[in-house]
Scaffold this motif. Structure first.
Motif, PDB file in Angstrom:
ATOM      1  N   HIS A   1      28.666 -37.886 -26.631  1.00 41.30           N
ATOM      2  CA  HIS A   1      28.668 -39.348 -26.752  1.00 41.30           C
ATOM      3  C   HIS A   1      29.612 -39.976 -25.724  1.00 41.30           C
ATOM      4  O   HIS A   1      29.238 -40.906 -24.997  1.00 41.30           O
ATOM      5  CB  HIS A   1      29.059 -39.787 -28.164  1.00 41.30           C
TER       6      HIS A   1
ATOM      7  N   PRO B   1      23.257 -43.433 -25.420  1.00 44.81           N
ATOM      8  CA  PRO B   1      22.640 -42.312 -26.128  1.00 44.81           C
ATOM      9  C   PRO B   1      21.507 -42.839 -27.021  1.00 44.81           C
ATOM     10  O   PRO B   1      21.758 -43.510 -28.021  1.00 44.81           O
ATOM     11  CB  PRO B   1      23.787 -41.732 -26.952  1.00 44.81           C
TER      12      PRO B   1
ATOM     13  N   LEU C   1      21.209 -42.615 -31.171  1.00 42.33           N
ATOM     14  CA  LEU C   1      22.131 -43.332 -32.058  1.00 42.33           C
ATOM     15  C   LEU C   1      21.478 -44.610 -32.594  1.00 42.33           C
ATOM     16  O   LEU C   1      21.115 -45.502 -31.820  1.00 42.33           O
ATOM     17  CB  LEU C   1      23.429 -43.658 -31.309  1.00 42.33           C
TER      18      LEU C   1
ATOM     19  N   SER D   1      24.507 -39.297 -31.859  1.00 38.07           N
ATOM     20  CA  SER D   1      24.083 -39.552 -30.473  1.00 38.07           C
ATOM     21  C   SER D   1      23.244 -38.438 -29.864  1.00 38.07           C
ATOM     22  O   SER D   1      22.646 -38.624 -28.801  1.00 38.07           O
ATOM     23  CB  SER D   1      25.323 -39.776 -29.600  1.00 38.07           C
TER      24      SER D   1
END
Ligand code: MF3
Ligand code: CO
Ligand code: CO
Length: 260
Positions: free
Chosen positions: A46, A57, A60, A68
């Motif tokens: 992340h 990401p 997420l 993520s």
């Protein structure tokens, strides 16, 4: 929405997103060691995606996904949620990375064998990876999606393993999962005919035991019904005039020499 054909400018953005996604898998490799938790791997990825790559990401909050990256260990087929489980010698782990850069997605995953893995895990991972490249080798204008699926399925089943049917590859671009669906099984000459400028993933999930899967109560984690080991590898591809450009190829990655 139907299948999108990427313009040269869009193709360039897909190249950038693909290269960044690949770089996350390169970055995380030395961290995949006995004793690390999958949530620690999530945190490292992340931060790298957000701070170093200045990218997003994609998993997420995607349809409520809480992390993520996806981390799928042993009999987990896909969409495993990072947590406090510590990796142990012998575990087989898939890390699946999707980043968004400048509005475009790059999506790629690979297996990691923790402390070399078991003989069975090594063989399964190898066949799953080869089956991805068997699919990639098919890709060129005029070929159908059924040709790709058939090639993957035949390769895997000839080696005594099975192909998961409930999850598939997908078109990708400004949308994470767009048309077409790219099945990893099928009949030659059926389905969509490929054209230059299409972008999609191939991401076969291969099981030691039966192909059937079940969804856990967290509504994300997919496991093999018989709890047998499962492996997956994924690349994002661009259809060119000659064949496929692998947008998520890692710098050290060797393309396997395949026997029929
Ligand atoms: N990256 C996965 C794929 O290959 C999708 C993950 S969706 C998530 O298509 F929400 F679980 F992240
Ligand atoms: Co994908
Ligand atoms: Co993915």
């Amino acid at each position: 929405m139907s299948v999108t054909i990427k313009t040269p400018e869009e193709q360039q953005k897909m190249r950038v997103a693909g290269r960044l996604a690949a770089s996350v898998l390169e970055m995380i490799e030395p961290h995949v060691r006995p004793g690390v938790t999958t949530d620690e791997l999530n945190t490292i990825c992340h931060r790298y995606i957000v701070e170093e790559l200045e990218a997003i990401p994609a998993p997420l909050n995607y349809n409520g996904f809480p992390k993520s990256i996806c981390t799928s260990v042993n009999h987990v087929v896909c969409h495993g949620i990072p947590g406090d489980k510590r990796l142990r010698k012998g575990d087989a782990l898939n890390i699946d990375i999707t980043v968004i850069k400048d509005g475009f997605h790059g999506d790629t995953s690979r297996m990691f064998l923790v402390g070399d893995g078991s003989i069975q895990a090594r063989r399964l991972s190898e066949v799953a990876r080869e089956s991805l490249f068997v699919g990639i080798e098919q890709v060129r204008p005029g070929v159908t999606l059924g040709d790709i699926g058939h090639a993957i399925q035949s390769y895997v089943e000839a080696r005594g393993f099975s192909v998961v049917r409930e999850y598939c590859g997908h078109g990708i671009g400004q949308v994470f999962h767009e048309e077409p669906q790219v099945l990893h099984y099928g009949e030659p000459g059926t389905g969509l005919t490929l054209e230059p400028g299409m972008c999609f993933t191939i991401e076969p999930m291969v099981n030691v035991g039966k192909r059937h899967v079940k969804l856990l109560a967290d509504d994300w984690t997919v496991v093999t019904k018989d709890h047998s080991l499962s492996a997956q590898w994924e690349h994002t591809l661009l259809v060119t005039d000659e064949g496929a450009e692998i947008l998520t190829l890692r710098s050290d990655e060797q393309i396997p020499q395949l026997s029929a």
